[in-house]
Design a protein around this motif. Structure first.
Motif, PDB file in Angstrom:
ATOM      1  N   VAL A  93      41.335   4.015-105.824  1.00 33.35           N
ATOM      2  CA  VAL A  93      40.508   2.969-106.430  1.00 33.35           C
ATOM      3  C   VAL A  93      41.256   1.640-106.331  1.00 33.35           C
ATOM      4  N   CYS A  94      40.613   0.678-105.703  1.00 33.66           N
ATOM      5  CA  CYS A  94      41.247  -0.640-105.577  1.00 33.66           C
ATOM      6  C   CYS A  94      40.372  -1.691-106.252  1.00 33.66           C
ATOM      7  N   LEU A 131      39.210   3.812 -95.247  1.00 29.36           N
ATOM      8  CA  LEU A 131      38.014   3.151 -94.714  1.00 29.36           C
ATOM      9  C   LEU A 131      37.095   2.784 -95.880  1.00 29.36           C
ATOM     10  N   ALA A 132      36.733   1.509 -95.973  1.00 29.01           N
ATOM     11  CA  ALA A 132      35.854   1.093 -97.078  1.00 29.01           C
ATOM     12  C   ALA A 132      34.479   0.763 -96.516  1.00 29.01           C
ATOM     13  N   ILE A 161      36.010   5.108 -98.860  1.00 28.87           N
ATOM     14  CA  ILE A 161      35.727   4.631-100.222  1.00 28.87           C
ATOM     15  C   ILE A 161      34.494   3.726-100.219  1.00 28.87           C
ATOM     16  N   TYR A 162      33.852   3.663-101.352  1.00 28.68           N
ATOM     17  CA  TYR A 162      32.608   2.909-101.454  1.00 28.68           C
ATOM     18  C   TYR A 162      32.902   1.501-101.979  1.00 28.68           C
ATOM     19  N   ALA A 163      32.386   0.503-101.279  1.00 25.79           N
ATOM     20  CA  ALA A 163      32.681  -0.879-101.651  1.00 25.79           C
ATOM     21  C   ALA A 163      31.390  -1.650-101.872  1.00 25.79           C
ATOM     22  N   GLY A 205      36.700   7.271-103.301  1.00 23.68           N
ATOM     23  CA  GLY A 205      37.208   6.185-104.130  1.00 23.68           C
ATOM     24  C   GLY A 205      36.326   4.953-104.015  1.00 23.68           C
ATOM     25  N   PHE A 206      36.861   3.844-104.525  1.00 22.33           N
ATOM     26  CA  PHE A 206      36.052   2.628-104.593  1.00 22.33           C
ATOM     27  C   PHE A 206      36.899   1.392-104.294  1.00 22.33           C
ATOM     28  N   LEU A 207      36.239   0.429-103.689  1.00 20.59           N
ATOM     29  CA  LEU A 207      36.797  -0.920-103.643  1.00 20.59           C
ATOM     30  C   LEU A 207      35.880  -1.719-104.562  1.00 20.59           C
ATOM     31  N   VAL A 208      36.411  -2.103-105.705  1.00 20.01           N
ATOM     32  CA  VAL A 208      35.571  -2.691-106.751  1.00 20.01           C
ATOM     33  C   VAL A 208      35.831  -4.193-106.818  1.00 20.01           C
TER      34      VAL A 208
END
Ligand SMILES: O=C[C@H](O)COP(=O)(O)O
Length: 349
Positions: free
Chosen positions: A8-9, A161-162, A200-202, A219-222
């Motif tokens: 998670v970023c 990869l986002a 990851i989902y952004a 994971g996520f790029l938030v």
């Protein structure tokens, strides 16, 4: 469940000032109590705050730069730009490459994105490589973008990869696209790459909990959501995927028996130093024993047969630890109690 480390970023974009950065750092420092070995948390502040963030944030949360300048030719004069080398020098370990905002507003094209990914990796940075549908009309499609990156990567260990969906995409679309991306990697690279790479989902969503439970979402790029305590909640929800019932800051990775004892002994030793003979100390030690027993549901991976550690008693400067295996006493071990000993010794089993 795949064994990919959840990631998670928080991307703080350009929405913060010194006060906000300091507040966010203290929230993270205060809430995270243990190192999350199988769960990576990263924050990405604007470049002017990279140094402040890296120097005051706890070390097990990594810091990412939102971009870097790649010297296309030899070293030269590029006023205001920040190179990969500078990031490495600052102790920054990650960089975001190919974010949709860089693609749209600065015209970063697929080939440049691919080259930046390769260059960042060659300098020892880890990369959050973005691909998505949030592009200008006429912009390249997802497969073209991903191909431009894939062609520049040989080792995927340090690449996440986002996926940035088109504005308004639903979480259902997200799960479907993540699946397709993994299938694409399977067909165009190898099954090992497809299985090991984190996608990851952004995108803007409120469905973090739901999404974190989907097989292909790692994971996520938030963006916006990482600027408030909501970010901690997002991490909580994702941590819960792996460790149900735990909260961010309360969770710890499954510990080995020796980790558990070591931790308890350190605490006991510190208590002993403070107050050598009190009843309170004895009571606290008793509590520690209970704590160890209560952790028995955590199995020791490498030593499957060791199930409980249910005795911990003080004897002068030593501690006796009794190990029970499936109800039978296996052995008692006398261990030295000084902090240095505990830190350096290899005493257990
Ligand atoms: O970098 C993050 C993505 O652009 C998502 O941002 P957002 O969560 O503010 O929509």
């Amino acid at each position: 469940m795949a064994t990919r480390t959840f990631f998670v970023c928080g991307n703080w974009k350009s929405d913060v000032n010194t006060d906000a950065v300091t507040t966010l750092i203290s929230a993270l420092n205060g809430k995270l109590k243990f190192c999350l070995k199988s769960f990576k948390v990263v924050v990405s502040p604007p470049q002017v705050f990279l140094n402040l963030t890296r120097s005051s944030l706890r070390r097990d949360v990594d810091v990412a730069s939102q971009n870097f300048w790649m010297e296309m030719e030899k070293k030269g004069c590029y006023s205001a730009e920040i190179s990969a080398e500078m990031l490495v020098n600052l102790g920054i370990t990650w960089v975001i490459v190919g974010h949709s905002e860089r693609r749209q507003l600065w015209g970063e094209l697929d080939e440049l994105v691919g080259e930046k990914v390769e260059y960042a990796l060659s300098q020892g940075l880890k990369v959050i490589a973005c691909v998505g549908e949030n592009v200008e009309p006429g912009g390249s499609d997802l497969t073209t973008q991903i191909k431009a990156i894939v062609d520049h990567v040989t080792d995927w260990t340090n690449v996440v990869l986002a996926y940035q969906p088109a504005v308004g995409a639903s979480w259902k679309v997200a799960t479907e696209v993540h699946k397709r991306l993994r299938e694409w990697l399977h067909s165009n690279k190898t099954s090992a790459v497809a299985q090991s790479i984190r996608i990851i989902y952004a995108g803007l969503t409120t469905k973090y909990k739901k999404l974190s439970r989907k097989e292909n979402i790692d994971g996520f790029l938030v963006g916006e959501g990482s600027l408030t305590p909501r970010f901690l909640k997002i991490v909580d929800q994702a941590v819960n995927k792996y460790y149900p019932g735990t909260q961010f800051g309360e969770h710890e990775d499954p510990l080995t028996v020796s980790d558990k004892i070591l931790r308890a002994l350190r605490a006991a030793n510190a208590m002993k130093k403070d107050n050598p003979n009190s009843h309170a100390q004895a009571a606290r030690i008793w509590k520690l024993e209970r704590e160890l027993i209560n952790m028995d549901d955590v199995l020791v991976k490498s030593k499957k047969d060791i199930k409980t550690v249910n005795d911990l008693r003080a004897r002068n400067d030593h501690w006796v630890v009794t190990i029970h295996v499936q109800g039978t006493r296996l052995r008692s071990t006398m261990v030295p109690a000084t902090y240095e000993h505990l830190m350096n010794s290899n005493w257990i089993f």
